[in-house]
Design an enzyme around this catalytic site. Structure first.
Site, PDB file in Angstrom:
ATOM      1  CD  GLU A 184       6.844  -5.550  -2.780  1.00 24.46           C
ATOM      2  OE1 GLU A 184       7.124  -4.621  -3.525  1.00 24.46           O
ATOM      3  OE2 GLU A 184       7.624  -6.770  -2.751  1.00 24.46           O
ATOM      4  CB  CYS A 218       2.800   0.247  -6.831  1.00 24.70           C
ATOM      5  SG  CYS A 218       3.288  -1.397  -7.567  1.00 24.70           S
ATOM      6  N   GLY A 267       2.866   2.189   5.364  1.00 27.43           N
ATOM      7  CA  GLY A 267       4.301   1.270   5.669  1.00 27.43           C
ATOM      8  C   GLY A 267       4.622   1.880   6.977  1.00 27.43           C
ATOM      9  N   GLY A 276       0.954  -1.218  -0.088  1.00 31.10           N
ATOM     10  CA  GLY A 276       0.004   0.001   0.040  1.00 31.10           C
ATOM     11  C   GLY A 276       0.997   1.339   0.057  1.00 31.10           C
ATOM     12  CB  SER A 277       0.029   4.836   0.878  1.00 29.95           C
ATOM     13  OG  SER A 277      -0.597   4.390   2.180  1.00 29.95           O
TER      14      SER A 277
END
Ligand SMILES: NC(=O)C1=CN([C@@H]2O[C@H](COP(=O)(O)OP(=O)(O)OC[C@H]3O[C@@H](n4cnc5c(N)ncnc54)[C@H](O)[C@@H]3O)[C@@H](O)[C@H]2O)C=CC1
Ligand SMILES: O=CCC(=O)O
Length: 501
Positions: free
Chosen positions: A253, A287, A236, A231-232
Site C-alpha cells: 500500500e 495517501c 515499496g 508507506g512511500s
C-alpha cells in the site's frame, strides 16, 4: 517526556520509555516524548521464531474463537478510544477529530473481521469425473509482518491485524520509527483483550521497534509468510524485490498522487468542501490526499476564487485545539520537500497562494505551514510526484478525455474523483477507459475511505487491497482438493494411461 500517569492505561510506563537510543518527538512542538530501545537483528530473529511457534498454535483455534479475540480487542478500543486518539494526535500531529476517526476505523475493521471469522468459506466445484468432488479451502498462512507509515499510526496496522488474526496468522509489527508509542499502546490493548483466553498463544503479536533495517530483515526472512508494507513508493521499491527474491508474498500500500476532476455541471459547493478536506486534511499527509485538481475552463475562476478564500481562512495550529483544522507537518524534511516543490512551481510560472511557514515563534521546533494553492500556467500540464504536504496543484482542462488522460498519466494509481451531475460523464469516469485508480469516486473526494470497500491502488501505488471485500484472501493460503469417492480412477480430460500388469 510523556506524562506516564496519563497514558498508563495504554501500558506506557516509565523506565522503558526513557532509556533507549530512539528519540520520539511530538510534531506538535518538537518536544521529546520518549526514548525507546530499538530492537537489533538478534532480538528480531527471536521474535520471528516466537511468531512461528505462536502461529502453529493459533491456526488450530477455530476461526470463530479467533474472532472472539478480535471482538474483545474492539471492546478495549471502545473503552480507550479517547486516550488512544490523544496519543495519535501527540505522536503524529493529526487533529483530534481525525485522531478519533482513526481509532473508530480500527473498531470498524475489528467488527468487520469478527463477522468474517464465520465466513472464511471456500467453494465446492462440480467435477468432470464421476464419483469425484472438487473442493477449495482456505487455511491460515503464517506469520504476517506489517510495516506501517507515520500518518496512520494505528488504523493501517488494524486493517491488517484484525483480518490476519481471524485468518489464523500471527503478527509482527514494524511501525514507523516516528510513531512507536502508538504501536506499543495497541499491543498492550491486544494483550489485555487476550487475557483470560487460554487458547491465545504467547507471541501471537509482537512489535519490532526500529528503522528501515528491521523492515528489510522481515522482508528477507523466509519464515515471514506475508509482508504487508504501507508507506512511500520508494519503500515499496526497496522491499518488494527482496520478498520476490525469496519468492515470498507481499501486499503493498504505497503512495498516491490523487486527482479531482471538476466538470462544468458540478455542484461547486460540494466540490469545494471535498477538495479542501482532501488537500489539507491531516495537513496533506494522507495517501489518499488530493494532490491535483483538473477544473474545467468554464468553472475555473469561480472555483479557484472560492478555494483561495477558504485556504486563506483555514485555522492552522495546535491539533489539540478544538478549532484547528490543519496541524503540523511531521518534521523539517517534509517542510523542505514542500518548499522545494513550491520553488520549482514558482520558477515554472505558477501562481502560489500560501505555502509559507507559520507559528514559528510559538513552535520553533515544529513545522506548521499555510496550505498552498498552486495554479500552474498552461505550459505545465501535470505534476508527477507525491509531495506529502498540504499542496494542491491546479490545472485547467477543456475536454473530459484530456482531463482523464492527464489524471492517469502519473506513475501512481491510488484514488481519484470526479464532480459532475452529468450521468454520462460520471459513468465514463468509472468505465474501463476511465480512471485507472483502485479508488474512483463520484461527487465525493479522494480521501475518507470506509471499511468494507477494498482499499488500495494500482501501478506504483502497489496493487494491494486491504480493509474489506475479499481482502482476507491475501492472509490465507488456498487449497484445492479432489476427493475420489468411487472405486475407479478416471483421469481428467479423458486421458488414458493404463500400464500393463
Ligand atoms: N496506500 C496506503 O494505504 C498508504 C500509503 N501511505 C504512504 O506512506 C508515505 C508516508 O509515510 P512515511 O512514514 O513517510 O513513509 P516511509 O516509506 O518513509 O516509511 C514507511 C515505513 O517503511 C519503512 N521504510 C522506509 N523506507 C524503507 C526502506 N528503504 N527499506 C525498508 N523499510 C523502509 C519505515 O521505517 C516505515 O516503517 C506516503 O508516501 C503515503 O502515501 C501512507 C498511509 C497509507
Ligand atoms: O493514508 C492513507 C489512508 C487514508 O487516506 O485513509
Amino acid at each position: 517526556m510523556l506524562s506516564n500517569a496519563r497514558f498508563l492505561p495504554l501500558g506506557l510506563d516509565a523506565p522503558r520509555l526513557r532509556e533507549g537510543a530512539l528519540a520520539v518527538h511530538s510534531p506538535i512542538d518538537g518536544s521529546l516524548l520518549a526514548r525507546l530501545a530499538p530492537q537489533d537483528g538478534a532480538t528480531t530473529d527471536a521474535a520471528i521464531a516466537r511468531s512461528v511457534a505462536a502461529f502453529e498454535a493459533w491456526r488450530r483455534v477455530p476461526a470463530p474463537r479467533r474472532g472472539e479475540l478480535v471482538r474483545r480487542f474492539a471492546q478495549a478500543l471502545r473503552e480507550h478510544k479517547a486516550l488512544l486518539a490523544e496519543l495519535v494526535t501527540l505522536e503524529c500531529g493529526k487533529i483530534r477529530s481525525e485522531g478519533e476517526g482513526e481509532v473508530q476505523e480500527m473498531i470498524d475493521i475489528c467488527d468487520f473481521a469478527v463477522g468474517l471469522s464465520r465466513q472464511l468459506h471456500g467453494l465446492t466445484i462440480a467435477s468432470e469425473r464421476p464419483g469425484h468432488a472438487l473442493r477449495e479451502s482456505w487455511h491460515p498462512l503464517g506469520p504476517v509482518a506489517i510495516v506501517t507509515a507515520f500518518n496512520f499510526p494505528v488504523a493501517v496496522w488494524a486493517w491488517n491485524a484484525a483480518i490476519a488474526l481471524v485468518c489464523g496468522d500471527s503478527l509482527l509489527w514494524k511501525p514507523s520509527e516516528r510513531t512507536p508509542l502508538c504501536a506499543l499502546a495497541c499491543q498492550r490493548l491486544l494483550e489485555q483483550a487476550a487475557a483470560g483466553m487460554e487458547e491465545v498463544p504467547r507471541g501471537l503479536s509482537a512489535v519490532i521497534v526500529g528503522g528501515a533495517e528491521r523492515a528489510v530483515q522481515l522482508a528477507d526472512d523466509r519464515r515471514v509468510a506475508l509482508l504487508s508494507a504501507t508507506g512511500s513508493c520508494a519503500m515499496g521499491r526497496a522491499l518488494a524485490p527482496r520478498v520476490a527474491q525469496r519468492l515470498g508474498r507481499s501486499l503493498l500500500e504505497l503512495g498516491g498522487n490523487n486527482a479531482v476532476i471538476v466538470a462544468p455541471s458540478a455542484d461547486l459547493e460540494l466540490a469545494l468542501r471535498a477538495i479542501v478536506f482532501g488537500a489539507v486534511g491531516t495537513a496533506g499527509q494522507r495517501c489518499t490526499g488530493t494532490r491535483r485538481l483538473f477544473v474545467h475552463a468554464a468553472v475555473r475562476e469561480q472555483l479557484l476564487e472560492r478555494l483561495r478564500a477558504v485556504f486563506a481562512g483555514l485555522v492552522v495550529g495546535d491539533p489539540r485545539a478544538a478549532d484547528t483544522l490543519v496541524g503540523p507537518l511531521i518534521g523539517g524534511e517534509a517542510f523542505t520537500r514542500m518548499q522545494a516543490a513550491l520553488a520549482a512551481a514558482r520558477a515554472a510560472g505558477a501562481r502560489i497562494d500560501g505555502g509559507e511557514r507559520v507559528l514559528a515563534e510559538r513552535f520553533p521546533a515544529a513545522w506548521y505551514v499555510r496550505p498552498a494553492l498552486v495554479e500552474h500556467p498552461p505550459s505545465v500540464t501535470n505534476s508527477m510526484e507525491e509531495v506529502f504536504a498540504p499542496l494542491l496543484n491546479c490545472f485547467e482542462y477543456a475536454e473530459l478525455e484530456d482531463a482523464i488522460a492527464r489524471q492517469n498519466a502519473v506513475p501512481q494509481g491510488l484514488s481519484s474523483a470526479i464532480f459532475t451531475t452529468d450521468l454520462r460523464e460520471a459513468e465514463r469516469f468509472l468505465s474501463t477507459t476511465g480512471s485507472d485508480c483502485g479508488i474512483a469516486n463520484v461527487n465525493a473526494g479522494t480521501s475518507g475511505a470506509e471499511i468494507g470497500g477494498a482499499f488500495g491502488g494500482e501501478k506504483d501505488s502497489g496493487g494491494g487491497r486491504e480493509a474489506g471485500a475479499d481482502a482476507w484472501r491475501a492472509y490465507m493460503r488456498r487449497m484445492t482438493a479432489t476427493i475420489n469417492y468411487s472405486d475407479a480412477l478416471p483421469l481428467a480430460q479423458g486421458v488414458r494411461f493404463e500400464p500393463a500388469g
